[in-house]
Design an enzyme around this catalytic site. Structure first.
Site, PDB file in Angstrom:
ATOM      1  CG  ASP A  33      -7.439  -2.121  -3.164  1.00 23.34           C
ATOM      2  OD1 ASP A  33      -8.047  -1.680  -2.180  1.00 23.34           O
ATOM      3  OD2 ASP A  33      -6.188  -2.020  -3.281  1.00 23.34           O
TER       4      ASP A  33
ATOM      5  CG  HIS B  76      -5.830  -2.424   0.344  1.00 26.65           C
ATOM      6  ND1 HIS B  76      -5.190  -1.972  -0.748  1.00 26.65           N
ATOM      7  CD2 HIS B  76      -5.032  -2.001   1.592  1.00 26.65           C
ATOM      8  CE1 HIS B  76      -4.190  -1.000  -0.298  1.00 26.65           C
ATOM      9  NE2 HIS B  76      -4.092  -1.109   1.003  1.00 26.65           N
TER      10      HIS B  76
ATOM     11  CB  SER C   2      -0.959  -0.150   1.316  1.00 20.38           C
ATOM     12  OG  SER C   2      -2.136   0.874   1.038  1.00 20.38           O
TER      13      SER C   2
END
Length: 283
Positions: free
Chosen positions: A217, A247, A99
């Site tokens: 996601d 995610h 991320s």
């Protein structure tokens, strides 16, 4: 494991006679302790793992959810890379970033003089563009206050996003006191600037790259990850979406398969990489 000063927290998961080193970079709002299962898998596969909590996160110091400049994150990763190189002067070294950690890894490869130490990088759901909506009033306020009240913090909205289908992980995350669900005005603006720069300068990255993004996601836009991948200068690159995954692909019900695929990718590149040189079914 070693905890550092009150300003900084680092951790090492080490084994005897490792074949390579991995510097692991956690994402926004979380901390490196959420990746112990990943580090265990990497140890089992023959890798030493170096990580820590980013500024303003976990057990590190700093105002929660705030950063003065995105480069402070890159600086912190440089210190972890230096730790890994000091312990492994001749072994291949890789980055593994999730991320915002994936965005940090990209900016490290694009801007850091230590990028030459890295033989390749694996990014999972890198944060190149938010997918969940930011209220227009909050976005406008954030731009206006960047130079006036940079440390003003507001709820980030991350606690309302479904990051994984793994209910056990969701329950553990909800009760984790080290999670951070606020973000400062400066952090938000620095994030936007770093996202634009990472996409604009993707062609500066030539190392082998594995980039995986959950196709379902709800936090980060998978389409922009594919855009980033298309711009990479890497001759050796594997950029793909994982259909149906959310995610946190390394926390999804399929996480063991995802992690095995990452390890397989690392194995092939660590065998090919010289000292300090710059697939499972789901892979």
């Amino acid at each position: 494991m070693k905890g550092m000063s009150t300003d900084e927290y680092r951790v090492q998961w080490t084994i005897e006679a490792p074949k390579a080193a991995v510097v692991l970079i956690h994402g926004q709002a979380e901390h490196c302790g959420r990746y112990e299962h990943v580090a265990d898998a990497l140890n089992d596969a023959g890798y030493n793992v170096f990580a820590g909590d980013l500024p303003g996160h976990g057990r590190s110091g700093g105002l929660r959810g705030h950063i003065d400049r995105f480069g402070d994150y890159v600086d912190r990763v440089e210190s972890w890379v230096a730790d890994a190189r000091a312990l492994h002067p001749n072994a291949p070294m890789f980055l593994l970033g999730h991320s915002v950690g994936g965005l940090i890894a990209a900016r490290f490869l694009q801007t850091s003089p230590l990028a030459r130490e890295v033989a390749g990088a694996a990014l999972t759901s890198p944060a190149f563009r938010l997918r969940f909506p930011i209220p227009a009033w909050k976005e406008a306020l954030g731009r206006r206050l960047d130079g006036i009240l940079p440390k003003l913090r507001m709820p980030s909205g991350l606690d309302k996003q479904r990051v994984t289908r793994n209910e056990e992980t969701l329950l553990a995350t909800a009760s984790d006191p080290l999670m951070v669900y606020v973000a400062s005005v400066r952090f938000y603006n620095e994030l936007l600037r770093a996202q634009r720069a990472a996409l604009d300068e993707a062609g500066l990255i030539a190392q082998p790259m594995l980039v995986l993004h959950g196709g379902a996601d709800e936090v980060i836009d998978p389409a922009v990850t594919l855009e980033f991948g298309a711009k990479l200068a890497s001759r050796d690159k594997d950029v793909r979406l994982l259909p149906g995954l959310h995610h946190e692909v390394m926390n999804e019900p399929e996480r063991d398969e995802v992690i095995r695929g990452i390890v397989a990718w690392l194995d092939r590149r660590s065998e090919a990489a010289g000292p300090a040189d710059s697939a499972s079914s789901i892979m």
